[in-house]
Motif scaffolding. Structure first.
Motif, PDB file in Angstrom:
ATOM      1  N   ASN A  28      40.857  15.988 -11.931  1.00  0.00           N
ATOM      2  CA  ASN A  28      41.550  15.407 -10.908  1.00  0.00           C
ATOM      3  C   ASN A  28      41.024  14.344 -10.285  1.00  0.00           C
ATOM      4  N   GLY A  29      41.592  13.371  -9.345  1.00  0.00           N
ATOM      5  CA  GLY A  29      40.637  12.526  -8.655  1.00  0.00           C
ATOM      6  C   GLY A  29      40.367  13.103  -7.405  1.00  0.00           C
ATOM      7  N   PHE A  30      39.162  12.990  -6.865  1.00  0.00           N
ATOM      8  CA  PHE A  30      38.801  13.463  -5.712  1.00  0.00           C
ATOM      9  C   PHE A  30      37.859  12.408  -4.996  1.00  0.00           C
ATOM     10  N   ASP A  31      37.604  12.611  -3.588  1.00  0.00           N
ATOM     11  CA  ASP A  31      36.711  11.962  -2.966  1.00  0.00           C
ATOM     12  C   ASP A  31      35.208  12.393  -2.724  1.00  0.00           C
ATOM     13  N   VAL A  32      34.429  11.393  -2.615  1.00  0.00           N
ATOM     14  CA  VAL A  32      32.778  11.628  -2.598  1.00  0.00           C
ATOM     15  C   VAL A  32      32.488  10.788  -1.293  1.00  0.00           C
ATOM     16  N   SER A  33      32.215  11.550  -0.275  1.00  0.00           N
ATOM     17  CA  SER A  33      32.051  10.922   1.193  1.00  0.00           C
ATOM     18  C   SER A  33      30.470  11.250   1.403  1.00  0.00           C
ATOM     19  N   VAL A  34      30.000  10.698   2.450  1.00  0.00           N
ATOM     20  CA  VAL A  34      28.635  11.141   3.105  1.00  0.00           C
ATOM     21  C   VAL A  34      28.830  12.112   4.087  1.00  0.00           C
ATOM     22  N   ASN A  35      28.032  12.856   4.328  1.00  0.00           N
ATOM     23  CA  ASN A  35      28.100  13.786   5.167  1.00  0.00           C
ATOM     24  C   ASN A  35      27.355  13.427   6.748  1.00  0.00           C
ATOM     25  N   PRO A  36      28.334  13.386   7.484  1.00  0.00           N
ATOM     26  CA  PRO A  36      28.005  12.752   8.782  1.00  0.00           C
ATOM     27  C   PRO A  36      26.463  13.217   9.425  1.00  0.00           C
ATOM     28  N   ALA A  37      25.959  14.357   9.132  1.00  0.00           N
ATOM     29  CA  ALA A  37      24.838  14.927   9.423  1.00  0.00           C
ATOM     30  C   ALA A  37      23.648  14.243   8.885  1.00  0.00           C
ATOM     31  N   SER A  38      23.918  13.494   7.927  1.00  0.00           N
ATOM     32  CA  SER A  38      22.732  12.966   6.942  1.00  0.00           C
ATOM     33  C   SER A  38      22.312  11.639   7.337  1.00  0.00           C
ATOM     34  N   LEU A  39      22.634  11.207   8.562  1.00  0.00           N
ATOM     35  CA  LEU A  39      22.410   9.781   8.916  1.00  0.00           C
ATOM     36  C   LEU A  39      20.770   9.456   8.739  1.00  0.00           C
ATOM     37  N   ASP A  40      20.474   8.608   8.109  1.00  0.00           N
ATOM     38  CA  ASP A  40      19.002   8.053   7.842  1.00  0.00           C
ATOM     39  C   ASP A  40      18.693   6.744   8.350  1.00  0.00           C
ATOM     40  N   HIS A  41      19.499   5.926   8.368  1.00  0.00           N
ATOM     41  CA  HIS A  41      19.039   4.520   9.114  1.00  0.00           C
ATOM     42  C   HIS A  41      20.426   3.700   9.365  1.00  0.00           C
ATOM     43  N   PHE A  42      20.065   2.507  10.126  1.00  0.00           N
ATOM     44  CA  PHE A  42      21.233   1.524  10.178  1.00  0.00           C
ATOM     45  C   PHE A  42      20.809   0.487   9.767  1.00  0.00           C
ATOM     46  N   THR A  43      21.708  -0.381   9.181  1.00  0.00           N
ATOM     47  CA  THR A  43      21.715  -1.547   8.313  1.00  0.00           C
ATOM     48  C   THR A  43      22.480  -2.754   9.130  1.00  0.00           C
ATOM     49  N   PHE A  44      22.056  -3.828   9.393  1.00  0.00           N
ATOM     50  CA  PHE A  44      22.794  -4.905   9.879  1.00  0.00           C
ATOM     51  C   PHE A  44      23.311  -5.703   8.696  1.00  0.00           C
ATOM     52  N   THR A  45      24.541  -5.763   8.707  1.00  0.00           N
ATOM     53  CA  THR A  45      25.428  -6.271   7.436  1.00  0.00           C
ATOM     54  C   THR A  45      25.803  -7.946   8.050  1.00  0.00           C
ATOM     55  N   VAL A  46      26.023  -8.056   9.299  1.00  0.00           N
ATOM     56  CA  VAL A  46      25.880  -9.224   9.960  1.00  0.00           C
ATOM     57  C   VAL A  46      24.647  -9.419  10.830  1.00  0.00           C
ATOM     58  N   GLU A  47      23.812 -10.191  10.607  1.00  0.00           N
ATOM     59  CA  GLU A  47      22.576 -10.477  11.371  1.00  0.00           C
ATOM     60  C   GLU A  47      22.589 -11.183  12.703  1.00  0.00           C
ATOM     61  N   PRO A  48      21.909 -11.323  13.478  1.00  0.00           N
ATOM     62  CA  PRO A  48      22.058 -12.451  14.389  1.00  0.00           C
ATOM     63  C   PRO A  48      22.020 -13.861  13.953  1.00  0.00           C
ATOM     64  N   VAL A  49      21.036 -13.917  12.992  1.00  0.00           N
ATOM     65  CA  VAL A  49      21.067 -15.213  12.326  1.00  0.00           C
ATOM     66  C   VAL A  49      22.073 -15.725  11.449  1.00  0.00           C
ATOM     67  N   ASP A  50      22.970 -14.838  10.917  1.00  0.00           N
ATOM     68  CA  ASP A  50      24.060 -15.012  10.178  1.00  0.00           C
ATOM     69  C   ASP A  50      25.157 -15.843  10.816  1.00  0.00           C
ATOM     70  N   ALA A  51      26.010 -16.517  10.144  1.00  0.00           N
ATOM     71  CA  ALA A  51      27.093 -16.850  10.764  1.00  0.00           C
ATOM     72  C   ALA A  51      28.186 -15.607  10.819  1.00  0.00           C
ATOM     73  N   PRO A  52      29.227 -15.876  11.924  1.00  0.00           N
ATOM     74  CA  PRO A  52      29.480 -16.870  12.566  1.00  0.00           C
ATOM     75  C   PRO A  52      28.590 -17.132  13.767  1.00  0.00           C
ATOM     76  N   ASN A  53      27.575 -16.648  14.038  1.00  0.00           N
ATOM     77  CA  ASN A  53      26.665 -17.286  14.836  1.00  0.00           C
ATOM     78  C   ASN A  53      25.930 -18.635  15.048  1.00  0.00           C
ATOM     79  N   PRO A  54      25.832 -19.191  15.848  1.00  0.00           N
ATOM     80  CA  PRO A  54      25.347 -20.717  15.754  1.00  0.00           C
ATOM     81  C   PRO A  54      23.677 -20.667  15.232  1.00  0.00           C
ATOM     82  N   ALA A  55      23.257 -21.669  14.844  1.00  0.00           N
ATOM     83  CA  ALA A  55      21.879 -21.904  14.108  1.00  0.00           C
ATOM     84  C   ALA A  55      21.105 -21.456  15.173  1.00  0.00           C
TER      85      ALA A  55
END
Length: 339
Positions: A237-264
């Motif tokens: 059958n189909g089933f979901d695979v998700s991440v355990n909230p307790a397994s936090l390892d790091h934070f990732t910026f997917t939009v950085e301060p140097v990225d648009a829509p920020n100005p140069a």
């Protein structure tokens, strides 16, 4: 000439005219193998076979002629409850030389019973015979507890049960021993192991691990070395695979301060757009993470929401901060290479 009656007294005798004696009313049926009759041999559940059935009176006469000649049908049942068809073709002169049937459940000591369709009282039974599973045609993939596989966590092992089956769902007991394995895959392409251990009597319990998130993940198996969907295969059958909230390892910026829509060039006191994701050690987004984190920078002036707010805490929803890409961070002290 037909039947005659002879009267004798020593050498003196007399013989009647010939006449016919026709069978009495229906009493029972025989159920045998076709062609030729005799006991029904063992059968495979995925294969049809032929019966020969005859109707007799109480004296063992075939009901082939006269007013009691049998030309009706019988209802067919068996001890597995899976025989088909359940009504025969019509007899002819007391016989049904070929009635094709199939029993789809593997079981020992099966007996076929037939009953006259008109009276439902006159019946007959076959000999006892075994029905075995047919050839390997498919696999089932289920939870170790049976039924559908529930939702799982990334990088956390769980057990599945795989069963080798014929085309009508019977377990193929002969799929057993060294080399009787399946190749295992899934929608994410990360499931391990890729090859199962050996099946025993058609069944294998396997511990597997999936290392990527998915919605509606499906496990696929195929007889080892085969092509999925062409050779004996099966899916879960189909089933979901998700991440355990307790397994936090790091934070990732997917939009950085140097990225648009920020100005140069970023200006002190002007809002900065960032998007941040909470991730596990395998870099998967933790969709169950709804916690908070503290932001800081080398100037010590970063604030959340507005200049002067004094707030340095950001809140995550489903593992993401600032999914709408608003200007939410403010730094009031100019500086080069700020981070």
């Amino acid at each position: 000439v037909g039947v005659t009656i002879t009267v004798s007294d020593g050498p003196v005798n007399g013989v009647s005219a010939g006449f016919d004696v026709e069978p009495a009313g229906l009493a029972y049926f025989s159920v045998e193998a076709s062609p030729g009759g005799g006991p029904i041999g063992n059968q495979a559940a995925d294969t049809s076979f032929d019966l020969l059935m005859r109707a007799y009176d109480v004296y063992g006469n075939l009901l082939d002629v006269g007013p009691n000649a049998y030309n009706d049908t019988v209802q067919i049942t068996d001890s597995t409850g899976t025989v088909a068809p359940v009504v025969s073709a019509a007899f002819a002169a007391g016989e049904l030389l070929t009635q094709t049937v199939q029993i789809t459940k593997a079981q020992n000591n099966v007996v076929i019973n037939v009953v006259d369709s008109a009276t439902t009282t006159k019946s007959g039974n076959s000999n006892s015979f075994n029905v075995v599973a047919g050839v390997l045609a498919q696999f089932s993939v289920e939870s170790s507890l049976g039924g559908g596989i529930p939702d799982q966590l990334v990088n956390t092992s769980f057990d599945i049960v795989m069963t080798a089956k014929d085309g009508v769902g019977n377990t193929v007991l002969s799929f057993s021993g060294v080399g009787n394995t399946v190749d295992i895959g899934d929608t994410t392409g990360t499931i391990a192991p890729a090859v199962s251990g050996d099946f025993v009597n058609g069944v294998r319990t396997e511990t597997v691990t999936i290392t990527a998130t998915a919605v509606g993940d499906v496990i696929e198996v195929v007889e080892s070395g085969g092509v999925f969907g062409v050779d004996p295969s099966g899916t879960s059958n189909g089933f979901d695979v998700s991440v355990n909230p307790a397994s936090l390892d790091h934070f990732t910026f997917t939009v950085e301060p140097v990225d648009a829509p920020n100005p140069a060039s970023l200006i002190a006191g002007v809002g900065i757009v960032v998007r941040i994701e909470a991730r596990d050690s395998l870099d998967n987004l933790i969709t169950g993470y709804n916690g908070s984190a503290t932001v800081s920078d080398v100037t010590g002036t970063i604030e959340v929401g507005s200049v002067g707010s004094g707030v340095t805490t950001i809140n995550f929803a489903s593992g993401v901060y600032n999914d709408v890409l608003g200007s939410t961070l403010y730094i009031t002290e100019a500086g080069a290479g700020n981070q």
